[in-house]
Scaffold this active site. Structure first.
Site, PDB file in Angstrom:
ATOM      1  N   CYS A 136       0.829  -1.202   0.000  1.00  0.00           N
ATOM      2  CA  CYS A 136       0.000   0.000   0.000  1.00  0.00           C
ATOM      3  C   CYS A 136       0.861   1.248   0.000  1.00  0.00           C
ATOM      4  O   CYS A 136       2.095   1.182   0.071  1.00  0.00           O
ATOM      5  CB  CYS A 136      -0.920  -0.002   1.223  1.00  0.00           C
ATOM      6  N   CYS A 190       3.017   1.666   3.074  1.00  0.00           N
ATOM      7  CA  CYS A 190       4.249   0.873   2.996  1.00  0.00           C
ATOM      8  C   CYS A 190       5.326   1.634   2.223  1.00  0.00           C
ATOM      9  O   CYS A 190       6.510   1.619   2.605  1.00  0.00           O
ATOM     10  CB  CYS A 190       3.972  -0.465   2.310  1.00  0.00           C
ATOM     11  N   ASP A 240       7.445  19.412 -35.088  1.00  0.00           N
ATOM     12  CA  ASP A 240       8.603  19.819 -35.870  1.00  0.00           C
ATOM     13  C   ASP A 240       8.414  19.222 -37.265  1.00  0.00           C
ATOM     14  O   ASP A 240       7.645  18.273 -37.440  1.00  0.00           O
ATOM     15  CB  ASP A 240       9.873  19.303 -35.205  1.00  0.00           C
ATOM     16  N   ASP A 251      12.163  15.597 -33.068  1.00  0.00           N
ATOM     17  CA  ASP A 251      13.110  14.507 -33.286  1.00  0.00           C
ATOM     18  C   ASP A 251      14.102  14.383 -32.145  1.00  0.00           C
ATOM     19  O   ASP A 251      14.972  13.513 -32.176  1.00  0.00           O
ATOM     20  CB  ASP A 251      13.851  14.687 -34.614  1.00  0.00           C
ATOM     21  N   ASP A 264      15.153  20.157 -30.528  1.00  0.00           N
ATOM     22  CA  ASP A 264      13.890  20.585 -29.940  1.00  0.00           C
ATOM     23  C   ASP A 264      13.928  20.477 -28.421  1.00  0.00           C
ATOM     24  O   ASP A 264      12.880  20.486 -27.772  1.00  0.00           O
ATOM     25  CB  ASP A 264      12.734  19.728 -30.471  1.00  0.00           C
TER      26      ASP A 264
END
Length: 778
Positions: A66, A69, A476, A668, A672
């Site tokens: 959980c 935990c 792009d 790509d 970018d």
């Protein structure tokens, strides 16, 4: 080496077998302190060495159920000097630890996890799967014992429910209670053991976990029923609840076992990808024989024999043999690829058809497989904002549960102490927030697994939420909407000239140049199977074109031709827009070739599909505005801008955000970076950039642009399922808690409700898994 010898598989010697045996990290944590083994489960950060510097390790945490935990494991790790940071995901049960090799060793923080009551093993531990199967068998045995005893106890409890006054004597009633008490003992000491162990661990550590309220409810039910059995005339003697105890234990174990199985299925793609390397491989010795060694002992230059059905353990070159390799999960290529002498094979791909001998080129972190695994580990470890909020609320919620149970018991105690305690038990069990903590990570991990199988790696799970809200996709152009190469799109001929002859003359010159136009001409001639012409004295003038002699056969007369710009051919400018080349001979103009960028085959369909969903599509490119406009016109994109610098793209993205748009950037990954990193969600095509340098949230391994549109659709489905899960979890607690507090919900029904709520959340998330055959398709 003969093919017969290549196909043979000699049994490894005892010494070789010892080398090949994978280390059992769980039983020998001291092994982890050997710096030679660190690379098998850790990655050095910038400037790190074996004695100092920061390392990052990814672990599987066993025994965790959980969100509470996960917080406990984080606290245990962060208390160790030298551990710089620790992050644990309850959904994937994975942890990421950054530690200083000059201060702490791996065994120290692994032992801290063990002292906290859990077990940490490396994410690629070869024995983790076996331990999971053993744990599943134990849960199944506990479930079977609980189910068998439940049926027996119900058989003894049934007469008390249906008997009329006077039908049962006190001796008969007491005998039935004793029989129920005896049969409940195996349930308490065997089937309930995991709950009591976890609760005892939490009490010793002075913390609250989700198993504590459940174990407390079980203990209270057994104590009250035992008191009623031993002292029928006491304050708890009016009724016993052994049937309720065995029933809700059975329901809880049913839910936990099914949840475990379904959780493994939803994260199956992540585990399948991160555990594709074999434990050992056959390596050639100096005498030419093969020995089996552990994969982490391989070095570049080693010669290996990879058998059919095995995975390639490293990036390598085939030396001998012909086979087919399955690279679907690594490159997105769905078809098996032929691999023969001289061909490259990548780590993690499967050898399908025949034994081959290969030479290792790259191992470990240098392989593309390692880069993919790093991204997958990052995704499995990341936690969306909704999940972080639920995790932060887990502990306060559990404190509230205990207070609510105490208040309910106090409310009912004056009327009936036995009933008051059973009301408290129902509150403790029904309010367990397991479903709430699983609602978001279960769906997100299932979606990430589905995308991984389709060749899209998810770096950040939270990006799925942003992707689901997108209303603007910014592409792009070069390398994204288009391929890098040009293609011939038009041909104008002089009267009397034929297409094949003109292409043959142009290709004869183009073979001597690496210019994109020359490559496009060669590709066109090859595709149309044009008979090659001979060439001689070919010269290239940079930026202008080619000049040379060509002829169709050795006995033909040489023809002087020029290929390139109109000025290079001594001709006036051609009335052609876009890239083009002119071919001329002694008589003057012969042909004009028109070229265009090679759009990806699915670019137009992808743009149309996005627009059909109401998503606006734009182009921002660093290429010339005229070229950008041509591509935009071909694809039906209204807004396109060329001549953009990376800073221009980032500013356009920020402007879209200020205007209230939720933008996704697709690039790509090369130039970018700022826009990819600054967008709420972003895609990069992984073939163009080292994956470790990709700054996008999603990395597309193949060349299919349609994966972007498919990912957006899947993200929207994922968000719907997350909302359904959260809605169900909240509604369940809103309805069931008041019923439990007023005493209208028995303990067995509370156990059934708790198990069903967690199970429903995981099953709902399973709709996103690849094998689901629902009405909706990804």
């Amino acid at each position: 080496m003969s093919s017969a010898r290549l196909a043979a598989s000699p049994a490894p010697s005892a010494g070789a077998a010892a080398l090949a045996d994978p280390p059992d990290w769980a039983s020998g944590e001291g092994l982890l302190d050997d710096p030679e083994l660190w690379s098998s489960f850790s990655r050095p950060q910038a400037g790190a060495s074996e004695t100092q510097g920061c390392w990052e390790s990814h672990l599987l945490i066993e025994g965790m159920h959980c969100a509470a935990c996960a917080l406990n494991v984080e606290d245990a790790l962060r208390r160790i000097p030298g551990v710089q940071s620790a992050s644990v995901s309850a959904g994937s049960r994975r942890a990421r630890v950054r530690w200083d090799a000059g201060i702490v060793r791996p065994s120290e923080w692994m032992q801290a996890v063990r002292r906290a009551g859990y077990r940490a093993v490396p994410a690629q531990d070869a024995l983790a799967g076996e331990r999971r199967r053993k744990e599943t068998r134990q849960v199944l045995w506990r479930w079977l014992v609980a189910g068998f005893c439940m049926m027996q106890v119900m058989m003894y409890a049934w007469p008390a429910y249906v008997a009329e006054p006077g039908d049962l004597t006190l001796e008969m009633k007491q005998l039935l209670r004793w029989a129920s008490w005896v049969i409940t003992l195996p349930v308490l000491f065997f089937s309930c053991k995991p709950f009591f162990v976890a609760a005892g661990r939490d009490i010793l550590q002075r913390r609250i976990g989700m198993d504590l309220p459940v174990a407390l409810g079980m203990a209270i039910t057994f104590v009250v029923s035992t008191a009623g059995t031993f002292e029928p005339q006491g304050i708890f003697g009016r009724e016993v609840y052994f049937d309720s105890l065995t029933m809700f234990v059975f329901f809880l174990l049913t839910g936990r076992w099914l949840e475990q199985r379904l959780r493994q299925r939803t994260a199956g793609a992540l585990d399948a990808l991160m555990n594709r390397l074999p434990d050992s491989v056959l390596r050639q010795r100096a005498d030419g024989e093969f020995e089996r060694v552990a994969v982490h002992r391989l070095r570049p230059g080693d010669v290996l024999r990879v058998l059919p059905g095995e995975s390639f353990p490293a990036d390598a070159t085939v030396l001998e043999g012909q086979t087919h390799a399955d690279e679907a999960l690594l490159t997105g290529e769905s078809r098996p690829l032929p691999r023969g002498p001289g061909a490259a094979v990548i780590a993690g791909s499967h050898n399908l058809s025949a034994a081959v001998r290969v030479r290792v080129e790259r191992t470990g972190e240098d392989t593309r497989y390692a880069q993919i695994v790093a991204l997958m580990e990052e995704a499995a470890q990341s936690r969306p904002q909704l999940a972080l909020l639920v995790d932060r609320l887990a502990r306060p919620f559990l404190v509230g549960v205990l207070l609510a149970a105490a208040g309910a018991a106090a409310r009912w105690w004056p009327q009936d102490p036995g009933h008051a305690l059973m009301v408290a038990v129902a509150v403790l069990i029904v309010t367990c927030p397991c479903a709430l903590s699983l609602a978001t990570p279960a769906a997100m991990l299932a979606a990430a697994g589905t995308l991984a199988r389709q060749g899209v790696l998810v770096r950040r799970l939270g990006a799925l939420e942003a992707l689901a809200h997108t209303d603007l996709v910014i592409f792009d152009k070069t390398g994204t909407l288009t391929r890098d190469a040009l293609v011939m799109q038009g041909l104008h001929l002089r009267a009397g000239a034929t297409r094949s002859q003109v292409l043959a003359r142009a290709a004869a010159l183009a073979r001597h140049s690496l210019h994109p136009v020359s490559r496009a001409l060669q590709a066109t001639a090859d595709a149309e199977k044009v008979a090659p012409w001979l060439s001689a004295q070919v010269q290239e003038q940079a930026g202008a074109g080619l000049t040379g002699l060509v002829r169709s056969a050795p006995d033909e007369v040489w023809q002087h031709v020029r290929l390139g710009s109109a000025a290079h051919c001594g001709l006036p400018a051609q009335p052609v827009a876009g890239p083009h080349a002119v071919l001329c001979d002694a008589q003057g103009w012969l042909a004009t070739f028109e070229f265009g960028e090679d759009l990806r085959p699915d670019a137009q369909a992808t743009v149309a599909a996005l627009q059909a969903q109401g998503i606006e599509v734009r182009i921002l490119s660093g290429d010339a505005p005229e070229a950008v406009a041509r591509v935009a016109k071909q694809l039906g994109i209204a807004q396109a801008r060329g001549g953009c610098t990376p800073q221009d793209k980032l500013e356009a993205l920020q402007q879209a955000r200020r205007s209230g748009r939720q933008a996704v950037v697709v690039g790509d990954g090369l130039n970018d970076g700022p826009a990819l990193a600054g967008a709420p969600a972003s895609f990069a095509f992984g073939q163009a950039v080292p994956l470790a340098q990709a700054r996008a949230d999603f990395v597309v391994l193949g060349e299919q642009l349609a994966q972007v549109e498919a990912a957006i659709r899947l993200a929207r489905r994922t968000l719907r399922i997350v909302r359904q899960n959260l809605g169900w979890a909240i509604a369940y607690n809103a309805v069931c808690v008041p019923l439990a507090v007023v005493g209208w919900m028995p303990a067995w029904l509370a156990g059934l409700g708790m198990a069903a709520s967690s199970l429903l959340v995981v099953v709902n998330a399973l709709r996103l898994a690849p094998g689901w055959r629902g009405k909706e398709s990804v």
